[in-house]
Every structure is written in C-alpha cells, then in structure tokens.
Design a protein around this motif. Structure first.
Motif, PDB file in Angstrom:
ATOM      1  N   UNK A 100      -0.979  11.655   5.843  1.00 54.10           N
ATOM      2  CA  UNK A 100      -0.356  12.002   4.578  1.00 54.10           C
ATOM      3  C   UNK A 100      -1.432  12.126   3.519  1.00 54.10           C
ATOM      4  N   UNK A 101      -1.164  12.961   2.518  1.00 53.71           N
ATOM      5  CA  UNK A 101      -2.138  13.260   1.472  1.00 53.71           C
ATOM      6  C   UNK A 101      -1.521  12.917   0.123  1.00 53.71           C
ATOM      7  N   UNK A 102      -2.279  12.188  -0.723  1.00 50.98           N
ATOM      8  CA  UNK A 102      -1.759  11.738  -2.018  1.00 50.98           C
ATOM      9  C   UNK A 102      -2.719  12.128  -3.136  1.00 50.98           C
ATOM     10  N   UNK A 103      -2.143  12.458  -4.298  1.00 47.37           N
ATOM     11  CA  UNK A 103      -2.901  12.798  -5.495  1.00 47.37           C
ATOM     12  C   UNK A 103      -2.359  12.003  -6.666  1.00 47.37           C
ATOM     13  N   UNK A 104      -3.218  11.706  -7.653  1.00 52.00           N
ATOM     14  CA  UNK A 104      -2.749  11.101  -8.882  1.00 52.00           C
ATOM     15  C   UNK A 104      -3.457   9.809  -9.214  1.00 52.00           C
ATOM     16  N   UNK A 105      -2.746   8.924  -9.916  1.00 49.60           N
ATOM     17  CA  UNK A 105      -3.247   7.600 -10.247  1.00 49.60           C
ATOM     18  C   UNK A 105      -2.670   6.635  -9.224  1.00 49.60           C
ATOM     19  N   UNK A 106      -3.530   6.073  -8.381  1.00 52.25           N
ATOM     20  CA  UNK A 106      -3.026   5.304  -7.254  1.00 52.25           C
ATOM     21  C   UNK A 106      -3.967   4.162  -6.879  1.00 52.25           C
ATOM     22  N   UNK A 107      -3.466   3.303  -6.012  1.00 52.09           N
ATOM     23  CA  UNK A 107      -4.228   2.141  -5.562  1.00 52.09           C
ATOM     24  C   UNK A 107      -5.150   2.556  -4.417  1.00 52.09           C
ATOM     25  N   UNK A 108      -6.465   2.328  -4.535  1.00 51.64           N
ATOM     26  CA  UNK A 108      -7.374   2.706  -3.449  1.00 51.64           C
ATOM     27  C   UNK A 108      -7.133   1.876  -2.192  1.00 51.64           C
ATOM     28  N   UNK A 109      -7.510   2.429  -1.072  1.00 54.01           N
ATOM     29  CA  UNK A 109      -7.455   1.711   0.203  1.00 54.01           C
ATOM     30  C   UNK A 109      -8.628   0.727   0.261  1.00 54.01           C
ATOM     31  N   UNK A 110      -8.356  -0.536  -0.048  1.00 54.41           N
ATOM     32  CA  UNK A 110      -9.409  -1.545   0.004  1.00 54.41           C
ATOM     33  C   UNK A 110      -8.774  -2.921  -0.074  1.00 54.41           C
ATOM     34  N   UNK A 111      -9.166  -3.825   0.879  1.00 52.15           N
ATOM     35  CA  UNK A 111      -8.757  -5.215   0.899  1.00 52.15           C
ATOM     36  C   UNK A 111      -7.316  -5.378   1.370  1.00 52.15           C
ATOM     37  N   UNK A 112      -7.097  -6.399   2.192  1.00 54.72           N
ATOM     38  CA  UNK A 112      -5.748  -6.682   2.674  1.00 54.72           C
ATOM     39  C   UNK A 112      -4.854  -7.192   1.545  1.00 54.72           C
ATOM     40  N   UNK A 113      -5.302  -8.219   0.831  1.00 59.79           N
ATOM     41  CA  UNK A 113      -4.443  -8.779  -0.209  1.00 59.79           C
ATOM     42  C   UNK A 113      -4.238  -7.801  -1.352  1.00 59.79           C
ATOM     43  N   UNK A 114      -5.245  -6.996  -1.664  1.00 55.12           N
ATOM     44  CA  UNK A 114      -5.084  -5.998  -2.717  1.00 55.12           C
ATOM     45  C   UNK A 114      -4.086  -4.922  -2.329  1.00 55.12           C
TER      46      UNK A 114
END
Length: 354
Positions: A100-114
């Motif tokens: 899937x592809x996403x654009x905009x203001x979003x949460x980056x893929x980083x850290x399990x708890x984050x």
C-alpha cells in the motif's frame, strides 16, 4: 395530457434513481476520538503544578473513497497552547495486501512502541528512548504491507524530516523503515507461545530540524540543547522483541541515535555524540479485566547523567473502549528527572478510545 404526465413521471424517476443509488453507495465514514484525563502528583514540588489534567484529546475521521483511496484525518487539542492542531492527514492506496502507498502527514515506520496508537500504549506516555529518538509525524510518502498470512510486515518512507512543517530544510530528506515478524500472525487472542521481533532504521541530513524531547538533560532553560534546530547528520536504529504466553507478556526495545553535528554541541562540546536507551516490560493480565505491569525504563542522553526508572502500573479495561490506570515511578541511582518521569511520580488515568 395523460401521456405528458407519464413522461414527466419517467423523467423525474430517472433523475431520482441515480441520486438514490449514490446515496446508497456513499463512501463509509468512521468518526472516532481519544480522550485521556486524570491527575498527576510529584514527590518534588519544584517540578510544577499538580492536580487534574487533560492529558490527550483527539478527534479523527477515517473512511474510503471508491475502491482505491483510504483517508485518515486527525485533529489534536494541545492543552498547553490552547490550540487545535492537525495530527494526521493522509491518503492511502491499498493496492494489494502486500503493498500500500500513503501520502500526507503521517507517522513514520520506526520503533515498536511508537507504532502503537496512543490509546493502546500501556502507560500514559511512551518510554524515554521512544519519545526522544523516534521521528515525529512527518510530511512525505511511504509504502508498506504484509506477507506470510500477516506474520511478516514491513514499511519504509521518504519524508521532509522537519516534523509537521511543510518546509524542507536545505532540500534534504529523511528515510525511515521497519520490518517485523510475528510467529502466528494477526490473531486477536493468543492461546499459545507467540514470539515477535522487529528492527527499525532511519537516516537524515538536516540544517534546522526539530528533535524529540529529552535528548539533553539538565536545566530546561540553561542547559545546552539539541532538541530543536539540529544541523548535521543523524543515524537512528532500534530492535525490539516481545514474547507472549496466555496472560503473560514480556517486551523489550532498544533504540540508539548517532549525531554528527555541523557545529560542536553546547558551544564547545563534541561534534559527534549519541543517545541511547530502552525498556524491558513485564505484564500479567489474568482475567482480561485487570493488568499489572512493571517496566524498567532507561535512557542515556547526549549530555548529562543516565536516567533510570522503575515504573509500576495497574490498568483496568471495563470494555473495548475504556481504560482506567494507576502509575507510579521510582528513580534508580539518584537519576535526574526526565521530561515525562520523576522520582515518586503518581498518575491516575481515565481514558476513552473509540
């Protein structure tokens, strides 16, 4: 006359049918929100006001447009500044389950708890290392998906690197990505041993980028900081593992960031520095209604002494939407206060997440 009346009726029906069909096929819209309220008390009165607080307040809209686009829009009320701010504004194209592809203001893929939603984290706040080192919401593009019947998930993105700001400092970008493997996949209730492991990686070149809270300890006014307007290169990475069996859960995560600054830190300090930390957490939820949790939360900032805390929690989940929690923090080895933790800190939390 009768023929003319029938013709008018046919025309009106012809105009009404598409509108009715469109109404029946209107895209779904889900309205939700998060409200966290409670009270906070400190053993050290110098840390500021105690008493009742509005910890978090969010309003979100999610839905689908046609067969191609999903959207998410979240507005957050920032109590200290008494202002509404856009928290999420993203459009996603779920092409296939694996991509899937996403654009905009979003949460980056980083850290399990984050990666967990705010309403799903165990304590009121995330761990020190996650708060300090994870990249905050970003404007950019990212791709992700899952494979192996949901056991393997991945995601990576390219972002401005300046948080929610539309501006991009020096036309430099930030990369962040994460992979995760779960031994049984996406199953709601675990009745067997489940092992989950993940790894995260990010890199950014910046000329004036905001960083997370608590990277530098000391006096919040006088101490030198790199929590804003960071200039240089940063490499941040982490690893996490979680083991669950029936009512028991053991979770651990380690994060580290290496900073190569364009100017010496603190007006004469090192031009290269690092910050690292993590947590180990044990939880027991015997009947589903109650959960007891104990966490070791440690962090080594770029400047200042280590911050080590033991955090104890008791949560109650009366249904799928509500949560009540008690939290107590105790400092180890005379650790200084952290932005979200202090020695002898007590928190009561009442939360609704829908």
């Amino acid at each position: 006359m009768i023929a003319r009346t029938c013709a008018r009726t046919v025309v009106l029906l012809g105009l009404a049918l598409p509108a009715g069909t469109a109404a029946q096929q209107a895209p779904p819209l889900d309205i939700g929100g998060l409200l966290s309220v409670g009270a906070r008390a400190h053993a050290d009165s110098a840390l500021g006001a105690e008493g009742f607080r509005l910890f978090e307040s969010r309003f979100k809209l999610t839905g689908r447009l046609g067969l191609v686009f999903d959207y998410r829009f979240t507005v957050r009320y920032d109590a200290p500044s008494d202002a509404l701010r856009i928290h999420d504004a993203a459009v996603t194209m779920p092409l296939i389950p694996e991509f899937e592809l996403s654009f905009g203001m979003l949460k980056p893929y980083f850290s399990y708890e984050a990666s967990l939603e705010r309403g799903d984290i165990t304590f009121l706040e995330r761990s020190q290392a996650v708060i300090a080192l994870r990249p905050d919401r970003q404007i950019g593009v990212q791709a992700g998906g899952q494979a192996l019947d949901g056991r393997f998930t991945y995601g990576a993105g390219l972002y401005n690197g300046n948080g929610r700001s539309v501006a991009n400092d020096g036309d430099n970008y930030m990369f962040a990505g994460r992979v995760q493997y779960n031994s049984i996949g996406t199953i709601a209730f675990y009745d067997e041993l489940v092992v989950q492991a993940g790894a995260s990686l990010g890199y950014s070149t910046d000329t004036s980028a905001p960083l997370g809270r608590g990277i530098v300890t000391g006096d919040p006014v006088a101490a030198p900081r790199i929590t804003s307007d960071f200039a240089g290169n940063r490499l941040f990475w982490g690893a996490d593992v979680q083991v669950s069996y029936h009512n028991l859960t053991l979770t651990g995560e380690y994060l580290r960031a290496d900073f190569d600054l364009d100017a010496p830190l603190g007006g004469g300090g090192p031009a290269e520095t690092e910050a690292s930390g993590g947590y180990v957490q044990f939880g027991y939820r015997p009947w589903g209604l109650f959960e007891g949790v104990v966490r070791y939360d440690g962090f080594q900032p770029a400047l200042g002494a280590d911050r080590k805390f033991m955090v104890f929690g008791l949560n109650m989940y009366p249904d799928n939407y509500a949560k009540f929690g008690l939290q107590y923090a105790s400092a180890l080895d005379d650790s200084p206060h952290a932005p979200t933790l202090s020695d002898g800190q007590f928190i009561f939390l009442a939360q609704v997440d829908f």
